[in-house]
Structure formats: C-alpha cells, structure tokens
Enzyme design. Structure first.
Site, short mmCIF file in Angstrom:
data_model
loop_
_atom_site.label_atom_id
_atom_site.label_comp_id
_atom_site.label_asym_id
_atom_site.label_seq_id
_atom_site.Cartn_x
_atom_site.Cartn_y
_atom_site.Cartn_z
N CYS A 68 0.88 -1.14 0.11
CA CYS A 68 0.09 -0.10 0.01
C CYS A 68 0.79 1.39 0.02
O CYS A 68 1.58 1.71 1.06
CB CYS A 68 -0.88 -0.01 1.27
SG CYS A 68 -1.88 1.60 1.38
N TYR A 101 -0.10 4.42 0.32
CA TYR A 101 -0.46 5.30 1.23
C TYR A 101 0.18 4.96 2.55
O TYR A 101 0.45 5.78 3.75
CB TYR A 101 -2.01 5.54 1.41
CG TYR A 101 -2.53 5.96 0.02
CD1 TYR A 101 -2.14 7.30 -0.30
CD2 TYR A 101 -2.86 5.11 -0.81
CE1 TYR A 101 -2.85 7.52 -1.51
CE2 TYR A 101 -3.47 5.69 -2.15
CZ TYR A 101 -3.41 6.94 -2.56
OH TYR A 101 -3.67 7.29 -3.68
N CYS A 102 0.21 3.47 2.79
CA CYS A 102 0.62 3.21 4.22
C CYS A 102 2.04 3.47 4.36
O CYS A 102 2.52 3.89 5.36
CB CYS A 102 0.48 1.62 4.31
SG CYS A 102 -1.18 1.02 4.35
N ASN A 103 2.96 3.05 3.28
CA ASN A 103 4.44 3.07 3.19
C ASN A 103 4.79 4.81 3.46
O ASN A 103 5.60 5.15 4.10
CB ASN A 103 5.01 2.93 1.92
CG ASN A 103 4.92 1.23 1.66
OD1 ASN A 103 4.92 0.67 2.81
ND2 ASN A 103 4.86 0.51 0.63
N ILE A 127 3.97 5.61 7.10
CA ILE A 127 5.07 5.07 7.98
C ILE A 127 6.47 6.21 7.95
O ILE A 127 7.23 6.05 8.75
CB ILE A 127 5.27 3.67 7.52
CG1 ILE A 127 4.16 2.78 8.01
CG2 ILE A 127 6.81 3.00 8.07
CD1 ILE A 127 4.07 1.49 7.44
#
Length: 192
Positions: free
Chosen positions: A64, A66-68, A71
């Site tokens: 993902c 957007y997750c990366n 983070i």
C-alpha cells in the site's frame, strides 16, 4: 491509469466498510501483549508506564503506497515524537516476512506487530473481511492480501491512528474509511 485504479480501490474499499466504527476519544484503550517483528514482547500497559503516550496506528501492508508514505512520515519525525514522550507502534495483519519488506521500503525503526488472528484490530474495531469481489479486484492488480498476511482469509484494517494517554484512555483518533487519509505528524505532535 494509476489514478483510476486507486480511485476504484477507494470506492470499493469504502463501500465494504459500512459497519466499521473504530474507538472514540475518551474510550479505554484495549490492552494487549504481542511480539513485534523482532520477537520482542510489546505490552501496552507496560509501555504506558514508561512513556507519556503511545501512538498506535494500523496499516494495511507493504503493498500500500499510502501506508508506506505514512510510515515514512512517522519515521522521519520519530525523534521529535519520542522527545514528546511518545512510543510509536504499528499494527498490521501482514506476515513477519511482509513486515520485513515494509521496513526495507520505509526504513521504519519503531515496532511493527503482525496481528495474527486479528485480535488487536478487532479490539480497536478497525478490522474488516474483504468481500470476494474485492479480493478478486486486488488480485487483478497483483495484490494477494491473504498471501501477504500469511493467512487463508483477506482481512485488512481501516487505516487508523490512536494516541493513548498514560491513563490508558484514547486522547486522539484518526479513523477514516478512505484509506488515503492518514493522521499527519503535525496533528499528532499537537496532541502530544
């Protein structure tokens, strides 16, 4: 084309999440004990004894973007968040092997927990089981959620971020069924 694909994901993802509510500001944060990807035991109650607060976030997986990005943003600001007494902790349904890929992509140095059995996600009311049509769509784009999770079922969290105060109560919630929306570091720092 990529924008169209991501828009389709957003539409399908938000349609499937009607029942999700997440927890609210003021709620008692569910306690948990789990091992992080390095095998270290993470105990929320103990973390709150030694830190002013815990920034607990849920992310979907290494696949993902957007997750990366989220983070990476947290990692880039980890020193300033830690200086405010915060312990940053990520929870995901992905396998430890996939967490290693996440860490390689994002350079995350904080704890990430593989939530096998989805106990933490369920306790925080962010879990959802993907419908077969959505699973097929993701597979069509090369994303096998169940395989990434090391599971037989395809379960994802609603991306959410909670700040848990020393008293065990939730002080901040970012919960949005649109997986593109995440809590900014600026928002988090203002609460910490």
């Amino acid at each position: 084309m990529k924008t169209l694909i991501l828009s389709l994901f957003a539409l399908l993802f938000s349609y499937s999440l009607q029942a999700q509510t997440g927890l609210k500001v003021g709620d008692k944060a569910p306690e948990f004990i789990a091992k992080n990807s390095e095998g270290k035991e993470i105990n929320l109650k103990e973390l709150l004894k030694t830190n002013k607060s815990v920034v607990l976030f849920f992310y979907r997986g290494q696949w993902c973007p957007y997750c990366n990005k989220h983070i990476k943003d947290l990692q880039d600001s980890l020193t300033s968040l830690s200086a405010k007494g915060a312990y940053v902790l990520g929870v995901t349904p992905e396998s430890d092997e996939s967490i290693t890929k996440t860490k390689d992509k994002t350079k995350a140095s904080f704890s990430l927990i593989s939530d096998k059995g989805y106990k933490i996600m369920k306790a925080y009311k962010v879990d959802f089981v993907m419908e077969e049509g959505l699973v097929s769509k993701y597979k069509g784009y090369g994303i096998d959620v169940a395989k990434n999770n090391g599971a037989l079922d395809a379960v994802l969290p609603v991306p959410a971020t909670y700040i848990i105060g020393k008293n065990g109560r939730i002080k901040f919630v970012q919960f949005d069924k649109d997986y593109k929306k995440r809590a900014s570091v600026k928002e988090l720092a203002a609460i910490l």
